[in-house]
Design a protein around this motif. Sequence first.
Motif, short mmCIF file in Angstrom:
data_model
loop_
_atom_site.label_atom_id
_atom_site.label_comp_id
_atom_site.label_asym_id
_atom_site.label_seq_id
_atom_site.Cartn_x
_atom_site.Cartn_y
_atom_site.Cartn_z
N PRO A 339 17.20 110.89 30.31
CA PRO A 339 17.73 109.83 29.44
C PRO A 339 17.64 110.14 27.95
N THR A 340 16.68 110.98 27.53
CA THR A 340 16.59 111.32 26.10
C THR A 340 17.66 112.31 25.67
N GLY A 341 18.39 112.87 26.64
CA GLY A 341 19.42 113.86 26.33
C GLY A 341 18.94 115.29 26.54
N LYS A 342 17.66 115.43 26.88
CA LYS A 342 17.11 116.78 27.07
C LYS A 342 17.41 117.26 28.50
N VAL A 343 17.76 118.54 28.60
CA VAL A 343 17.99 119.12 29.93
C VAL A 343 16.63 119.49 30.53
N ILE A 344 16.42 119.11 31.80
CA ILE A 344 15.15 119.42 32.47
C ILE A 344 15.24 120.83 33.03
N GLU A 345 14.48 121.73 32.42
CA GLU A 345 14.57 123.13 32.85
C GLU A 345 13.47 123.55 33.80
N ASN A 346 12.39 122.83 33.78
CA ASN A 346 11.25 123.19 34.66
C ASN A 346 10.36 121.97 34.87
N ASP A 347 9.28 122.16 35.61
CA ASP A 347 8.47 120.97 35.94
C ASP A 347 7.73 120.41 34.72
N GLU A 348 7.48 121.26 33.75
CA GLU A 348 6.83 120.78 32.54
C GLU A 348 7.76 119.81 31.79
N ASP A 349 9.05 120.17 31.73
CA ASP A 349 10.04 119.26 31.11
C ASP A 349 10.10 117.96 31.90
N PHE A 350 10.10 118.08 33.22
CA PHE A 350 10.17 116.88 34.06
C PHE A 350 9.03 115.93 33.72
N VAL A 351 7.82 116.48 33.64
CA VAL A 351 6.62 115.67 33.39
C VAL A 351 6.68 115.05 31.98
N THR A 352 7.11 115.84 31.00
CA THR A 352 7.19 115.35 29.62
C THR A 352 8.22 114.22 29.51
N GLU A 353 9.38 114.43 30.14
CA GLU A 353 10.44 113.43 30.06
C GLU A 353 10.07 112.15 30.82
N LEU A 354 9.39 112.32 31.94
CA LEU A 354 8.97 111.15 32.72
C LEU A 354 7.99 110.31 31.89
N LEU A 355 7.09 110.97 31.21
CA LEU A 355 6.12 110.25 30.38
C LEU A 355 6.84 109.58 29.21
#
Length: 400
Positions: A339-355
């Motif tokens: 939703p922030t517009g960032k592409v989720i490239e790995n699980d670290e991105d997933f965790v950061t975006e979820l938070l």
Amino acid sequence: MAFLADALSRVKPSATIAVAQKARELKAKGRDVIGLGAGEPDFDTPDNIKQAAIDAINRGETKYTPISGIPELRKAIAAKFKRENGLDYDWQQTIVGTGGKQILFNALMATLNPGDEVIIPAPYWVSYPEIVSLCSGTPVTVMTRQEDNFKLQPADLEKAITDKTKWFIFNSPSNPSGAAYTHDELKALTDVLLKHPHVWVLTDDMYEHLTYGDFKFATPVEVEPKLYDRTLTMNGVSKAYAMTGWRIGYAAGPLQLIKAMDMIQGQQTSGAASMAQWAAVEALNGPQDFIPRNKKIFEGRRDLVVSMLNQAKGISCPVPEGAFYVYPSCAGLIGKTAPTGKVIENDEDFVTELLESEGVAVVQGSAFGLGPNFRISYATSEEQLEEACRRIQRFCANCK
Ligand code: PLP
């Protein structure tokens, strides 16, 4: 910085603690954050155990203890191994440390020389490779697969063993996957180990009492008594008795190894805190009835979390046998836009975006050596878990 030891460059700070810190910062800013990073039961230490510590203090048990622990506790540990695991250890073959973590550290410190390899199945508890590195050893990670429910396959263990292998670290039920090995699955691994007599086994049985359904816990020496002379069986009161803050862990193994660990501990922390040791005596010898009660609660939470996660788009979550963690894959979300517009490239991105988007704090799989996954600790209330899973479902649905 030149002042700091080279050894420090070999270790990473704990990712689980980093996530907790980030969640705290967001909370301080007024965000509604649900933390699912905790590695400890949310229950309080049972009253009889607390009382045993209070009584010990009032009796004046406030002095240094023998380095390896008070004989009362070491005898309780030997009795526990006999009663629950069918293992015969003289109480002199046991040692008490300041948490299981210290036991692990001292065992590796006492045995590793530069170049020695330690086999660690991934996903692993974050501290294993770091402690091995601090003790001058070389961590050798062996991958497991989600389709095997994150259990190490015998052929993969066989392939990882070299002339330099000193230890194989085994952890069942596992932090972070919750996977626990049946007797037969473990036997297949011990059969491999029998072929390599130079490899020692460090089994971390910390989550022994947290298994669900009719799963039956097994430990290497119980399954293969021929490994007795080269196995350190480690356990502790932190998880089963909700005693993480008391800092008591213990192990049993060959006398020569225990003596070497005693020597290191004697120049380090000496005996664990006296009153905590007396509390642990009560934990091991006293009533055990709250263990099945807590297990029932954890099992209900596991079922809730697994079922809700499997309804989230792009997530797949195996059903773990034990501990209080699940380790779902977020492979279905890699490449999508958060939703922030960032592409989720790995699980670290997933965790950061979820938070960022939903205020749910989990830990990325890359911290545990296997991804793209993430770890959820379900050691929190059912209401919080339900709300967190609802938010995860919404986050996944909003990733395009
Ligand atoms: N082993 C595993 C797999 C753990 O998850 C933990 C704690 O998180 C420990 C050992 C250390 O436990 P203790 O609190 O006894 O140091």
